[in-house]
Design a protein around this motif. Sequence first.
Motif, PDB file in Angstrom:
ATOM      1  N   ARG A   1     131.779 -16.382  78.246  1.00 37.42           N
ATOM      2  CA  ARG A   1     131.411 -15.970  76.446  1.00 37.42           C
ATOM      3  C   ARG A   1     130.709 -14.820  75.677  1.00 37.42           C
ATOM      4  NH1 ARG A   1     128.092 -21.735  77.705  1.00 37.42           N
ATOM      5  NH2 ARG A   1     129.804 -23.186  78.832  1.00 37.42           N
TER       6      ARG A   1
ATOM      7  N   GLN B   1     127.980 -14.245  76.687  1.00 37.64           N
ATOM      8  CA  GLN B   1     126.471 -14.361  75.880  1.00 37.64           C
ATOM      9  C   GLN B   1     125.186 -13.747  77.576  1.00 37.64           C
ATOM     10  OE1 GLN B   1     127.309 -19.231  76.138  1.00 37.64           O
ATOM     11  NE2 GLN B   1     125.724 -18.560  74.905  1.00 37.64           N
TER      12      GLN B   1
ATOM     13  N   ALA C   1     122.018 -20.732  70.847  1.00 37.98           N
ATOM     14  CA  ALA C   1     122.266 -19.703  70.564  1.00 37.98           C
ATOM     15  C   ALA C   1     122.844 -20.067  69.137  1.00 37.98           C
ATOM     16  CB  ALA C   1     122.985 -19.089  71.450  1.00 37.98           C
TER      17      ALA C   1
ATOM     18  N   LEU D   1     128.598 -17.646  81.484  1.00 34.79           N
ATOM     19  CA  LEU D   1     128.484 -16.938  80.012  1.00 34.79           C
ATOM     20  C   LEU D   1     128.862 -15.621  79.778  1.00 34.79           C
ATOM     21  CD1 LEU D   1     124.557 -17.777  81.130  1.00 34.79           C
ATOM     22  CD2 LEU D   1     125.422 -18.868  79.011  1.00 34.79           C
TER      23      LEU D   1
END
Length: 211
Positions: free
Chosen positions: A101, A103, A211, A98
């Motif tokens: 990415r 995120q 998302a 994450l």
Amino acid sequence: MTTLRRARPLLGTVVEIQATGPHEHVLRQAISAAFAEVARLHCLMSFHEPGSDVYRLNSEARHGPVEVAPETYQVLETAAALHAASCGLFDISIAAALVARRQLPDLHYQRVNDTRVSAREIELLPDCRVRFARPLLIDLGGIAKGYVVDRAITVLSRQPEVKSALINAGGDVRVTGIAHERIHIRHPFVGSRVLPPIRLHNAAIASSAAA
């Protein structure tokens, strides 16, 4: 009967607590106590908070055992059981992926070059100690909110004058007491649509969106 509703930014979302009972001052006290429990557990399990158990694990557990609070240890035990029961689909070691990415924020932990590690590398040792067998990062965002909601409901339930309560932590909802609550969920792909309401009584529900 009086119904009191309050909301505060916690757990990376807005936590709403609603309580119903005969006396407003008792409801205020009960809701304040519930928020205090949410804030305490937030400080233990936040990915972002320096000094939290999760932050210390991500920084130190690859080097040796780290002692955590009993509440954090209990959540880690449950996460391990869910990892096994889901054949690895539920995996709190997804945090490095994450971060890659974008995120989750890059908090300058030591770099984790292999994002293919799994929760099987998390060793739960006696006396609430935790060690990572390989470098990895964990995030409890997929499990901690439900645990925290349950704990906050327990705090509210200790007050006999609270006849009904609802807690909503960004889609993790639990209802307790005499009331039935209508829960409305927005359609995951058509934002203007709302799915048929669900009547919740002494139960919990969790929702999420892509998302």
